[in-house]
Design an enzyme around this catalytic site. Structure first.
Site, PDB file in Angstrom:
ATOM      1  CB  THR A  16      17.015  -2.410  21.463  1.00  0.00           C
ATOM      2  OG1 THR A  16      15.775  -2.486  20.793  1.00  0.00           O
ATOM      3  CG2 THR A  16      17.721  -1.190  21.092  1.00  0.00           C
ATOM      4  CG  ASP A  36       6.908  -2.546  38.015  1.00  0.00           C
ATOM      5  OD1 ASP A  36       6.480  -2.107  36.513  1.00  0.00           O
ATOM      6  OD2 ASP A  36       6.537  -3.771  38.334  1.00  0.00           O
ATOM      7  CE1 TYR A  47       7.297   0.304  21.362  1.00  0.00           C
ATOM      8  CE2 TYR A  47       7.465   0.849  18.798  1.00  0.00           C
ATOM      9  CZ  TYR A  47       7.796   0.827  20.072  1.00  0.00           C
ATOM     10  OH  TYR A  47       9.079   1.660  20.094  1.00  0.00           O
ATOM     11  CE  LYS A  73       7.580   3.554  22.565  1.00  0.00           C
ATOM     12  NZ  LYS A  73       8.306   4.023  23.780  1.00  0.00           N
TER      13      LYS A  73
END
Length: 231
Positions: free
Chosen positions: A189, A53, A156, A160
């Site tokens: 995905t 994890d 997000y 990145k």
């Protein structure tokens, strides 16, 4: 035998990357948070399972110790585990939302990389691939002709972008290790509800390619299937 660890490898891009590298002769450790899913994936692939994890320091340390005892070194690390984030309009994103997203997408990469650095340094040709996104490219997100320009996601996208800088800093600090970030492209995905325009096989291509560069390959870059990305 080349030893490879892939985080978040029980499905999607991680699973396909593992499949391709096993096909190429690697011994692959499938890192997964969920033990049942991870073991099932490892059995399907012919890989080794390690519970991992990336948001849990003790879990990461235990995974590193497992690989150390089992293999003694690590040749390739693929930091693939990631989450899509809060899925909120920019003005509604909170500090807690940002912390949650960064804890996996950025801090998780640092936790795993830090724990496995000694094992990577024991390799003759160590490689680290960090899975970023075109949404982390400042140039792409500022270009109205690019699809990334249309996607406004605070947590997000910025995570990145941060990951690309994290990658570049590791590359400078550890010149003997080939550190690179990659953009798999808009791949179908779970992160996007399988709306992506590329197949898993197509998306995994750049990850596999950069995992296989060896000691003479580039380092400190951000790559998609066409080559280096201006970010």
């Amino acid at each position: 035998m080349t030893t490879t660890l892939i985080t978040g490898a029980n499905k999607g891009l991680g699973f396909e990357t593992a499949r391709r590298l096993i096909e190429a002769g690697h011994t692959v450790y499938v890192g997964a948070r969920d033990a049942h899913r991870g073991r099932t994936a490892a059995e399907r692939l012919g890989a080794r399972f390690v519970q991992l994890d990336v948001t849990d320091e003790d879990s990461v340390k235990a995974a590193a110790e497992f690989v150390r005892a089992d293999a003694g070194h690590l040749d390739i690390l693929v930091n693939n585990a990631g989450i899509v984030g809060a899925r909120k309009p920019v003005g509604e994103v909170t500090g807690a939302d940002m912390t949650t997203t960064y804890d996996t997408n950025v801090f998780g990469v640092v936790r795993v990389t830090h724990a496995f650095l000694p094992l990577l340094e024991a390799s003759d040709a160590p490689v680290v691939v960090n899975v970023s996104s075109g949404l982390g490219s400042l140039a792409a997100c500022a270009d109205p002709s690019r699809v990334e320009f249309q996607v406004t996601v605070l947590d997000y996208n910025s995570s990145k972008t941060a990951l690309v800088m994290v990658t570049s800093q590791y590359a400078k600090a550890f010149p003997a290790i080939r550190f690179n970030a990659v953009d798999p492209g808009y791949t179908a995905t779970d992160l996007n509800g399988h709306q992506g325009t590329q197949t898993i096989e197509e998306g995994a291509e750049i990850i596999v390619r950069m995992a296989s560069i060896g000691a003479d390959g580039p380092t400190g870059g951000f790559f998609d299937k066409t080559g280096p990305v201006i970010w």
